[in-house]
Design a protein around this motif. Structure first.
Motif, mmCIF file in Angstrom:
data_model
loop_
_atom_site.group_PDB
_atom_site.id
_atom_site.type_symbol
_atom_site.label_atom_id
_atom_site.label_comp_id
_atom_site.label_asym_id
_atom_site.label_seq_id
_atom_site.Cartn_x
_atom_site.Cartn_y
_atom_site.Cartn_z
ATOM 1 N N LEU A 144 1.150 -1.419 -0.053
ATOM 2 C CA LEU A 144 -0.102 -0.095 -0.044
ATOM 3 C C LEU A 144 1.051 1.034 -0.122
ATOM 4 N N GLY A 145 1.948 1.433 1.211
ATOM 5 C CA GLY A 145 2.798 2.366 0.568
ATOM 6 C C GLY A 145 2.971 3.160 -0.909
ATOM 7 N N THR A 146 3.682 1.653 -1.221
ATOM 8 C CA THR A 146 4.769 1.604 -2.236
ATOM 9 C C THR A 146 3.421 2.087 -3.322
ATOM 10 N N ALA A 147 2.261 2.016 -3.541
ATOM 11 C CA ALA A 147 1.003 2.634 -4.142
ATOM 12 C C ALA A 147 1.181 3.841 -4.267
ATOM 13 N N ILE A 148 1.040 4.442 -2.926
ATOM 14 C CA ILE A 148 0.583 5.752 -2.526
ATOM 15 C C ILE A 148 1.691 6.855 -3.654
ATOM 16 N N LYS A 149 3.276 6.198 -2.851
ATOM 17 C CA LYS A 149 4.305 6.987 -3.704
ATOM 18 C C LYS A 149 4.926 6.537 -5.093
#
Length: 204
Positions: A144-149
């Motif tokens: 999830l964090g990578t997708a947001i970035k």
């Protein structure tokens, strides 16, 4: 009666679904699942977010492609995450293949491009599982964090439909293009992957 997909429930060298840590996690996820679709979704999200995405790995260390080792490390790139996903599905009796395709990342961050010297990703890894009388493609690569970035919508699995990398990001810009299908396997062809990586990328 032996079905053609039965072999995809068995452990292999890298997809060591019979290892203690894989079976323990699989059993814990299965304990709270209401049905096979619910279980399939739980496993997908466990790998999507529980194994963090990172391209900063030792691509040529064969031991780091074993599912049990990847889980202990807690991170990996797309191939490693797909190996874990495949292993967890096999551990609960859901037939699963490890699959590959070449993709282009059109919005690659400059630091990654400088590392790889290309925006072509060969042997991008994903998983196919057999539920509901059909094979479903699942891409667990980005947590999830990578997708947001990356400004892309998080990859979501409803239990029925394919989960593939998005063509466009949230800004409407071209993000991913699939350019070559490399097939599905019982066990990942690690030697071929390493040899192709060495011929395409200038990394050591």
């Amino acid at each position: 009666m032996v079905c053609e997909w039965d072999e995809y429930t068995k452990p292999t060298r890298y997809i060591d679904s019979d290892s203690h840590i894989i079976r323990e996690i699989a059993n814990n996820l299965a304990r709270d699942a209401g049905n096979i679709v619910d279980l399939a979704r739980k496993i997908f999200y466990y790998v999507r977010d529980g194994i963090k995405y990172s391209i900063y790995v030792d691509y040529f260390n064969r031991d780091l492609y074993r599912a049990s080792v990847i889980i202990k490390n807690g991170y990996g790139y797309c191939v490693q995450k797909a190996i874990v996903l495949t292993a967890l599905y096999r551990a609960v009796g859901i037939p699963a293949k490890i699959c590959f395709a070449d993709i282009i990342n059109h919005s690659l961050p400059s630091e990654v491009y400088n590392l790889l010297k290309t925006n072509l990703f060969v042997y991008h890894g994903y998983t196919e599982i057999y539920i509901g009388d059909r094979w479903i493609k699942l891409t667990p690569a980005f947590d999830l964090g990578t997708a947001i970035k990356m400004n892309i919508d998080p990859l979501e699995f409803d239990g029925y439909n394919d989960v593939m990398l998005p063509k466009y990001n949230k800004l409407g810009r071209l993000q991913f293009t699939y350019v070559k299908y490399r097939g599905c396997y019982l066990d990942p062809p690690i030697e071929d992957i390493i040899n192709v990586f060495k011929s395409v990328y200038k990394i050591t």
